[in-house]
Design an enzyme around this catalytic site. Structure first.
Site: not given
Ligand code: NAD
Length: 332
Positions: A234, A263, A295
């Protein structure tokens, strides 16, 4: 059962129509974002389906509830743009797509790193212009480099597996440690160690109030000189003006971002004939060592299929009061 979709693109219709063949949802598709400017127009629908840049704040939720909307269905994983407390207060359910091909995002993060490093985007253009010179295209081996992964959930984990294939050293920080990753040699460390020791840092944690501007002047100072930063998570995880300063001093040697804090007004639109008023983005785009995609990390056939099917299943289960097949999908 009626659903109003916001921030839609032509491909959304294709995938949602396909998944609706055995169902009987009635659809309304809108290109505009959902936000305070348009919410009064929502009428006679059971659910609104929103994406990453829709603004579902308290004001919007209050109006939705008064119009009889029962569900806010996010067709993405992140939910930082929805006020969950307000949804609870006004009796709306909120659901999301917790996992829809983490590999799509992880593979895009690696594609960005490879492009930024080996400058294949520049090489492609040069060769088409019959310029076969290699000057300015020098990269480095990824093999043996240390990558710091912030957040080892579904996407961070998929990224670790890919990076392991390149035989990189992997450091990670997460609130929860993943045993499988430890077994393949990922070393969990504190953030300071990760910053200090990583040649490349890739962000895969969600945006929360606590980690807004995780990458800022003070944390950049802890990083290695010449660090490369990847952000497919994000935009607001990064303080863009601090990153610009560090790009100018060469503290940061490369930046690859698929997300950007501002964005909302730009991404997913063709603005090729417009004057971009965002000077920060324009400054970022002026650096030769900055790579930006709009994105698109999620944007694969597999992911769009999964997004459409999970979103419709979530709405169906909530409206019919069925037990959710995936508890992580239901936020409120
Ligand atoms: P997920 O919930 O499986 O994993 C997130 C991980 O981050 C968890 O293990 C959590 O414990 C950890 N976490 C939370 N806060 C933290 C911190 N301050 N420091 C370190 N670790 C922390 O989520 P995911 O499916 O892996 O997705 C991650 C992120 O990717 C989503 O939240 C979203 O913002 C982003 N995303 C982007 C796109 C894109 O197209 N660019 C698509 C999907 C998701």
């Amino acid at each position: 059962m009626k659903i109003a979709f916001f921030s839609t693109q032509p491909y959304d219709r294709v995938f949602f129509d396909r998944e609706n063949q055995d169902r009987r949802f009635a659809y309304q598709f809108y290109e505009t974002h959902l936000g305070p400017h348009i919410v009064e127009a929502v009428n006679d629908v059971d659910a609104v389906c929103v994406f990453v840049n829709d603004r579902v704040n308290r004001e919007v939720i209050k109006v939705l509830a008064s119009r009889g909307v029962k569900i806010v269905a996010l067709r993405c994983a992140g939910f930082n743009n929805v006020d969950l407390d307000a949804a609870q207060e006004f009796g709306l359910s909120v659901c999301r797509v917790p996992a829809y091909s983490p590999e799509a995002v992880a593979e895009h993060a690696m594609a960005m790193l490879l492009t930024l490093n080996r400058k294949t985007h520049k090489a492609y253009n040069r060769v088409r212009e019959q310029n076969f010179s290699l000057n300015g295209l020098l990269g480095f081996n990824l093999h043996g480099k240390t990558i710091g992964i912030v957040g080892t959930g579904k996407i961070g984990k998929a990224f670790c597996h890919i990076a392991k294939g390149f035989r990189c050293e992997l450091l990670a920080f997460d609130i929860y440690e993943d045993k499988q990753l430890k077994d393949i040699g990922v070393l969990y460390v504190d953030m300071e160690t990760l910053y200090r020791s990583s040649d490349i840092i890739s962000l895969h944690c969600p945006l929360t109030p606590e980690n807004k501007h995780l990458v800022t002047q003070s944390t950049i100072q802890q990083m290695k000189d010449g660090v490369i930063i990847l952000n497919t998570s994000r935009g607001a995880l990064i303080d863009t003006s601090a990153v610009i300063d560090a790009l100018k001093t060469r503290k940061i040697a490369g930046l690859a971002i698929d997300v950007y804090e501002q964005e909302e007004k730009l991404f997913f639109k063709d603005l090729s004939d417009a004057i971009i008023e965002d000077d920060t983005l324009q400054r970022l785009m002026s650096f030769p060592n900055v790579l930006i995609t709009a994105h698109q990390a999620f944007f694969t056939h597999e992911a769009l299929t999964q997004i459409a099917s999970t979103t419709l299943r979530n709405i169906e289960e909530l409206l019919l009061g069925r037990e959710p097949s995936n508890k992580q999908a239901i936020l409120v």
